[in-house]
Design a protein around this motif. Structure first.
Motif: not given
Length: 256
Positions: A246, A178, A222, A219
């Motif tokens: 996050v 990512t 990030r 999750t």
């Protein structure tokens, strides 16, 4: 206002490195780890002489260490932050993975250092594949129990293989996938089977052609960036990632 503590973003840098069961010379390895800038480092294939050098020479930079320096199945975790509840995960016979809770400034997280075996050929390949698949499934379960988690692994699998998709489908995120640039190739930098035997061709540098080393995360984070680290002499290259927390407060305060 003057005198108030500085508010810092909840970031940390992590690194995974297969150190080649002694191929990375201990002193060179120590220097690469020290210069990496990582807060938390997971090590696979940690040999006794490498573990001794890390314990002796890196205790100031990384005061919190969990080292199981047993060669090919060896694992280690070194951290700038306190660690607790280290445990070996017996998910594959003779190849335990490592789980540790790390008290990072932005909040506690689970760190797993894992090393599933590569796919095998030969008459035992079906049984070995079943054991590896069971291990990978177990790793995914442990990493996705709902707590913030980072998985540092020589996964011995590339992106088109089913095991890679299995981790993605479990909810884990590939940091380099990512936030990285380039191919992310980490293997091989040398012919390990010749290097172990002292053959001169084992010293020949090779351009890596496979991406098998990963930083995965839940999750709760990030990935802001991910990159390939310096070569300490292993047949692998390390992977680093800068992760932003996050799921909690937007920063932590450091007294000035």
């Amino acid at each position: 206002m003057a005198g108030e503590p500085e508010l810092l973003p909840p970031m940390l840098t992590v690194m995974t490195y297969n150190v080649g069961a002694g191929l990375a010379a201990p002193l060179r390895l120590v220097e690469v780890l020290r210069q990496s800038g990582a807060d938390i480092i997971g090590l696979q294939e940690l040999a006794p002489e490498q573990g001794e050098a890390i314990a002796d020479l890196l205790s100031g930079d990384y005061p919190h260490q969990v080292l199981h320096a047993t060669g090919i199945p060896g694992k280690g975790l070194i951290s700038r932050f306190p660690v607790r509840e280290p445990a070996l995960l017996e998910l594959h016979p003779g190849r335990p993975d490592l789980q540790v809770l790390v008290a990072a400034p932005a909040g506690e997280l689970t760190v797993i250092v894992a090393h599933p075996p590569p796919p095998r050929i030969g008459r035992n390949r079906i049984r070995q594949a079943a054991l590896a698949n069971q291990q990978i499934s177990g790793i995914a379960v442990v990493a996705t129990r709902g707590q913030p988690a980072v998985l540092l692994t020589d996964f011995n699998r590339v992106g088109w293989q089913a095991a890679y998709r299995q981790l993605r489908q479990s909810g884990l995120i590939d940091a380099f996938g990512t936030a990285g640039r380039g191919t992310g190739f980490t293997l091989p930098t040398r012919l390990s089977h010749l290097a172990y035997r002292g053959h001169p061709l084992g010293e020949l540098p090779l351009p890596p052609l496979l991406r098998v080393d990963y930083v995965w995360h839940t999750t709760h984070f990030r990935a802001l960036a991910s990159w390939i680290g310096d070569n300490a002499g292993s047949d692998h290259l390390p992977v680093l990632a800068e992760l932003l927390r996050v799921d909690g407060p937007q920063g932590h305060r450091v007294l000035g």
